[in-house]
Motif scaffolding. Structure first.
Motif, PDB file in Angstrom:
ATOM      1  N   SER A 142       0.827  -1.211   0.000  1.00 46.37           N
ATOM      2  CA  SER A 142       0.000   0.000   0.000  1.00 46.37           C
ATOM      3  C   SER A 142       0.859   1.257   0.000  1.00 46.37           C
ATOM      4  N   GLU A 143       2.105   1.144   0.443  1.00 52.54           N
ATOM      5  CA  GLU A 143       3.004   2.297   0.499  1.00 52.54           C
ATOM      6  C   GLU A 143       3.922   2.410  -0.716  1.00 52.54           C
ATOM      7  N   THR A 144       3.931   1.409  -1.584  1.00 56.30           N
ATOM      8  CA  THR A 144       4.870   1.447  -2.710  1.00 56.30           C
ATOM      9  C   THR A 144       4.181   1.418  -4.074  1.00 56.30           C
ATOM     10  N   TRP A 196      17.027 -13.313  -0.100  1.00 54.94           N
ATOM     11  CA  TRP A 196      16.832 -12.347  -1.182  1.00 54.94           C
ATOM     12  C   TRP A 196      16.191 -11.056  -0.669  1.00 54.94           C
ATOM     13  N   ILE A 197      15.189 -11.173   0.200  1.00 56.41           N
ATOM     14  CA  ILE A 197      14.523  -9.988   0.740  1.00 56.41           C
ATOM     15  C   ILE A 197      15.528  -9.111   1.488  1.00 56.41           C
ATOM     16  N   ARG A 198      16.390  -9.756   2.258  1.00 56.64           N
ATOM     17  CA  ARG A 198      17.385  -9.014   3.061  1.00 56.64           C
ATOM     18  C   ARG A 198      18.279  -8.168   2.165  1.00 56.64           C
ATOM     19  N   LYS A 199      18.629  -8.670   0.988  1.00 59.85           N
ATOM     20  CA  LYS A 199      19.556  -7.967   0.111  1.00 59.85           C
ATOM     21  C   LYS A 199      18.868  -7.039  -0.889  1.00 59.85           C
ATOM     22  N   ALA A 200      17.662  -7.421  -1.341  1.00 53.99           N
ATOM     23  CA  ALA A 200      17.077  -6.748  -2.499  1.00 53.99           C
ATOM     24  C   ALA A 200      15.941  -5.789  -2.203  1.00 53.99           C
ATOM     25  N   VAL A 201      15.229  -5.964  -1.098  1.00 53.07           N
ATOM     26  CA  VAL A 201      14.017  -5.168  -0.874  1.00 53.07           C
ATOM     27  C   VAL A 201      14.310  -4.021   0.093  1.00 53.07           C
ATOM     28  N   PRO A 202      14.333  -2.796  -0.387  1.00 50.73           N
ATOM     29  CA  PRO A 202      14.621  -1.652   0.497  1.00 50.73           C
ATOM     30  C   PRO A 202      13.391  -1.256   1.308  1.00 50.73           C
ATOM     31  N   GLU A 203      13.605  -0.397   2.296  1.00 47.50           N
ATOM     32  CA  GLU A 203      12.491   0.093   3.103  1.00 47.50           C
ATOM     33  C   GLU A 203      11.662   1.087   2.288  1.00 47.50           C
ATOM     34  N   THR A 204      10.382   1.243   2.639  1.00 43.59           N
ATOM     35  CA  THR A 204       9.521   2.159   1.897  1.00 43.59           C
ATOM     36  C   THR A 204       9.845   3.607   2.248  1.00 43.59           C
ATOM     37  N   ASP A 205       9.714   4.476   1.246  1.00 42.95           N
ATOM     38  CA  ASP A 205       9.964   5.899   1.467  1.00 42.95           C
ATOM     39  C   ASP A 205       8.953   6.478   2.458  1.00 42.95           C
ATOM     40  N   THR A 206       7.722   5.972   2.403  1.00 40.99           N
ATOM     41  CA  THR A 206       6.676   6.481   3.302  1.00 40.99           C
ATOM     42  C   THR A 206       7.045   6.241   4.754  1.00 40.99           C
ATOM     43  N   TRP A 207       7.510   5.029   5.060  1.00 42.06           N
ATOM     44  CA  TRP A 207       7.892   4.713   6.439  1.00 42.06           C
ATOM     45  C   TRP A 207       9.128   5.511   6.850  1.00 42.06           C
ATOM     46  N   GLU A 208      10.115   5.584   5.937  1.00 41.66           N
ATOM     47  CA  GLU A 208      11.346   6.312   6.247  1.00 41.66           C
ATOM     48  C   GLU A 208      11.042   7.774   6.567  1.00 41.66           C
ATOM     49  N   GLU A 209      10.157   8.390   5.778  1.00 38.99           N
ATOM     50  CA  GLU A 209       9.830   9.802   5.986  1.00 38.99           C
ATOM     51  C   GLU A 209       9.101  10.003   7.312  1.00 38.99           C
ATOM     52  N   ALA A 210       8.117   9.131   7.579  1.00 37.55           N
ATOM     53  CA  ALA A 210       7.350   9.262   8.821  1.00 37.55           C
ATOM     54  C   ALA A 210       8.222   8.993  10.038  1.00 37.55           C
ATOM     55  N   ARG A 211       9.102   7.996   9.929  1.00 40.41           N
ATOM     56  CA  ARG A 211       9.972   7.627  11.049  1.00 40.41           C
ATOM     57  C   ARG A 211      10.971   8.736  11.339  1.00 40.41           C
TER      58      ARG A 211
END
Length: 426
Positions: A142-144, A196-211
């Motif tokens: 929902s955030e990406t 694969w998730i650990r290496k390839a999937v970055p955090e969402t911009d929405t969460w990063e901005e809110a955090r």
């Protein structure tokens, strides 16, 4: 200084690598959710009987088997709240990885159970991850992904669960000559995608901005003045509808085995019939996910959820109010499966109703709350085996969809996002 407008995404080719990776990670997480959650339902009668050294038709087997399933549902609810909180504090990507590792590890450990309560503990712990993965995966997408795509995203994501169940049925068929405990080893496979998730999937911009602006609010904020109205409405809808839904999913196999045509079969034939019924439900559900998505695009989430829940009531009423042949029952089960597409709508509808740093906590807690009630219902039917016909109980369960449908009309609109836009639930 205002930011330049982001061009609208209209085609798959316009998606960024970040969006693709997030989508694939969430879809695979849900796929293996479906696999691990239904391995037990395929072998519980045989496996629990072996662990207790009792005949499969012993009442004690039914009681302990239902208690194990109840523990799973409670673990699912607890995991939804716990990992939802983890997702808001640590981020969506890290939490997704932790949820998958949790359910893969403890599903695999079920292989080593030597007492029925060993299996109960493993199922409870694996459910923590399965319940948490729903909230985290839903928030991640929902955030990406584009807001206008949400109904179709919900359909595709929910279909991953259905395909996971079909994988479980396939694994059961391949391993049919092996003792039932071997089926749980298949549940370890999801752990591989976490690398694969650990290496390839970055955090969402929405969460990063809110955090970056504020720490995650406490869980108690779900019942604070700002969002408690939303919390209570979502809790009631999910609690009531999921109780009826899980009553059907767990006990439908017993309904099948009570049909005269199935009772006349061998034990192997009865087991194959139960698997066939589950497949028809899942095929119907895959179609229903896209029907629900189409309705949401046409009339909005609230009305789509309303009509799908009423349809679920109608399908279950028609199935269990009258007696049907085995072939007719398969078609009716497919119809019930189509109505289950409503839960795909919850995937994209619920997370945005909560503030960003309460998103996975709120969606995970509210959506999974119903499993605690469903757990009580599962134990009730397991203890009171004297009920001669489970059809009657399923008929009564169907009525729960009616109040859930009307409360769905009271869902709020989605709050404004950081960019000032709003996407209404209706």
């Amino acid at each position: 200084m205002s930011q330049p407008a982001t061009p609208e995404i209209t085609h798959l080719r316009d998606l960024s690598p970040h969006q693709w990776k997030s989508g694939i990670a969430a879809w695979l997480g849900w796929l293996f959710d479906g696999l691990d959650m239904h391995l037990y339902t395929l072998v519980w009668t045989v496996f629990v009987a072996q662990l207790m050294d009792l005949p499969q038709d012993s009442p004690d087997v039914g009681v302990k088997g239902s208690i194990i399933q109840a523990a799973f549902l409670v673990g699912w609810a607890v995991g939804g709240g716990f990992f939802g909180r983890v997702g808001d504090v640590l981020g969506r990507s890290k939490a997704l990885m932790l949820t998958i590792l949790t359910y893969a590890l403890f599903t695999g450990l079920s292989f080593f159970a030597t007492e029925w309560w060993h299996l109960m503990v493993c199922r409870f712990l694996s459910a923590l991850g399965i319940g948490g993965e729903w909230a985290v995966g839903a928030s991640l997408l929902s955030e990406t992904w584009p807001k206008k795509w949400r109904p179709w995203i919900a359909a595709v994501l929910q279909s991953a669960v259905n395909f996971g169940v079909l994988l479980a049925v396939l694994a059961h068929w391949i391993l049919s000559a092996q003792p039932p405990k071997y089926l749980f080893l298949v549940g370890i496979l999801p752990a591989l995608i976490t690398v694969w998730i650990r290496k390839a999937v970055p955090e969402t911009d929405t969460w990063e901005e809110a955090r970056g602006k504020q720490p995650a609010p406490g869980v108690g904020e779900l019942f604070g003045p700002a969002v408690r109205g939303t919390t209570w409405r979502v809790l009631i809808i999910c609690g009531v509808s999921l109780t009826a839904h899980w009553a059907f999913l767990f006990w439908q196999a017993k309904v099948v085995k009570q049909l005269p045509e199935v009772m006349a079969m061998t034990k192997q034939g009865q087991a194959e019939s139960a698997g066939a019924a589950l497949m028809w439900i899942m095929f119907g559900s895959i179609i229903g996910n896209f029907i629900a998505g189409g309705l949401a695009k046409l009339m909005g989430y609230r009305k789509a959820i309303f009509w799908m829940l009423l349809a679920y009531f109608g399908a279950m009423f028609a199935t269990f109010h009258w007696e049907h042949s085995w072939n007719a029952m398969l078609w009716l089960f497919a119809l019930i499966g189509a109505c289950q597409g409503v839960f795909g709508l919850f995937t994209m509808c619920l997370p945005p109703l909560f503030p960003t740093l309460l998103r996975t906590t709120g969606a995970g807690f509210c959506y999974n709350f119903g499993r605690i009630i469903a757990a009580a219902g599962t134990v009730f039917f397991g203890v009171y085996q004297a009920v001669p016909n489970v059809r009657e109980a399923m008929l009564f369960a169907s009525y729960l969809f009616i109040p859930a449908a009307f409360i769905a009309l009271l869902l709020p609109t989605e709050p404004k996002e950081a960019d000032g836009t709003a996407s209404a639930v209706d």
